[in-house]
Design an enzyme around this catalytic site. Structure first.
Site, short mmCIF file in Angstrom:
data_model
loop_
_atom_site.label_atom_id
_atom_site.label_comp_id
_atom_site.label_asym_id
_atom_site.label_seq_id
_atom_site.Cartn_x
_atom_site.Cartn_y
_atom_site.Cartn_z
CB ILE A 60 26.82 4.21 -15.93
CG1 ILE A 60 28.10 3.80 -16.65
CG2 ILE A 60 26.04 3.00 -15.44
CD1 ILE A 60 29.15 3.17 -15.75
CB CYS A 61 21.18 4.92 -16.99
SG CYS A 61 19.52 5.11 -16.36
CG LEU A 62 24.01 3.17 -11.98
CD1 LEU A 62 25.20 3.11 -11.04
CD2 LEU A 62 23.45 1.77 -12.20
CB THR A 122 20.93 0.55 -17.11
OG1 THR A 122 20.40 1.86 -16.85
CG2 THR A 122 22.43 0.56 -16.90
#
Length: 168
Positions: A96-98, A131
Site C-alpha cells: 500500500i502506498c502511503l 493510491t
C-alpha cells in the site's frame, strides 16, 4: 508490482532490534484504539496487525488483518504495508502506498513510530483517496466484506496463531 522488502539476507541492525523491541513494549503498555499488533515470533522484522473497523464507517464490525515488513535497517528506512483481509479499500496481499511506507522512502522520517504508521493506515482506510494498492468499491460492498472478515481471517493460520483471543 514488486514484493515487499524482505531483507532476510541481512540480520536486523542493533538499532533496528532495539527500536522494534521498544516500539512493541510501548504499544503493549499503551494500546491504540482499534489497532492490535504482534511481531512474528520467529522474525522481528515481520509485524502483524489487526485494524478493527471504526464505528460509523462501512468497516464497522470488521476485523482487518495485515503485515508491516521492516527493513533490516529500520528506522532508517520505512516498512512495507500490506493488507491481507479483503476490505473493499485495499488490494489484498499488495503493498500500500502511503507517505510513511516504502513507496516514499524520500519522505520517510526515522522518528515515525509503528503506532503512528498504523494510526495513519486506519485513518487512510476511512477515506476514499486513491493510491497504489487501493481499490474503489461501494459502501455496501465494504459493509459486506466487514461482515465476512472474521470468517476469512479464521482460515489464516498465522492470524489464528497470533490473535487467538479474537477467534470466537
Amino acid at each position: 508490482m514488486s514484493e515487499p522488502n524482505k531483507q532476510i539476507h541481512h540480520p536486523p541492525t542493533k538499532e533496528c532490534l532495539s527500536r522494534l523491541k521498544k516500539e512493541f513494549l510501548e504499544i503493549s503498555k499503551n494500546p491504540i484504539d482499534n489497532i492490535l499488533v504482534c511481531p512474528h515470533k520467529e522474525n522481528i522484522l515481520e509485524w502483524h496487525y489487526v485494524l478493527l473497523g471504526s464505528i460509523n464507517t462501512p468497516y464497522e464490525g470488521g476485523v482487518f488483518y495485515g503485515q508491516l515488513i521492516f527493513n533490516y535497517d529500520f528506522p532508517l528506512s520505512p516498512p512495507s504495508i500490506i493488507m491481507t483481509t479483503p476490505s473493499g479499500r485495499f488490494e489484498t496481499n499488495k503493498r500500500i502506498c502511503l507517505s510513511n511506507s516504502d513507496y516514499h522512502k524520500e519522505s520517510w522520517l526515522p522518528s515515525w513510530t509503528v503506532g503512528g504508521i498504523l494510526i495513519g493506515l486506519l485513518s487512510f482506510m476511512n477515506e476514499n483517496e486513491p493510491t497504489a494498492g487501493s481499490i474503489l468499491t461501494t459502501n455496501d460492498e465494504k459493509r459486506l466484506l466487514a461482515s465476512k472478515s472474521m470468517e476469512f481471517n479464521k482460515k489464516n493460520k498465522t492470524f489464528c496463531d497470533l490473535f487467538p483471543y479474537l477467534i470466537e
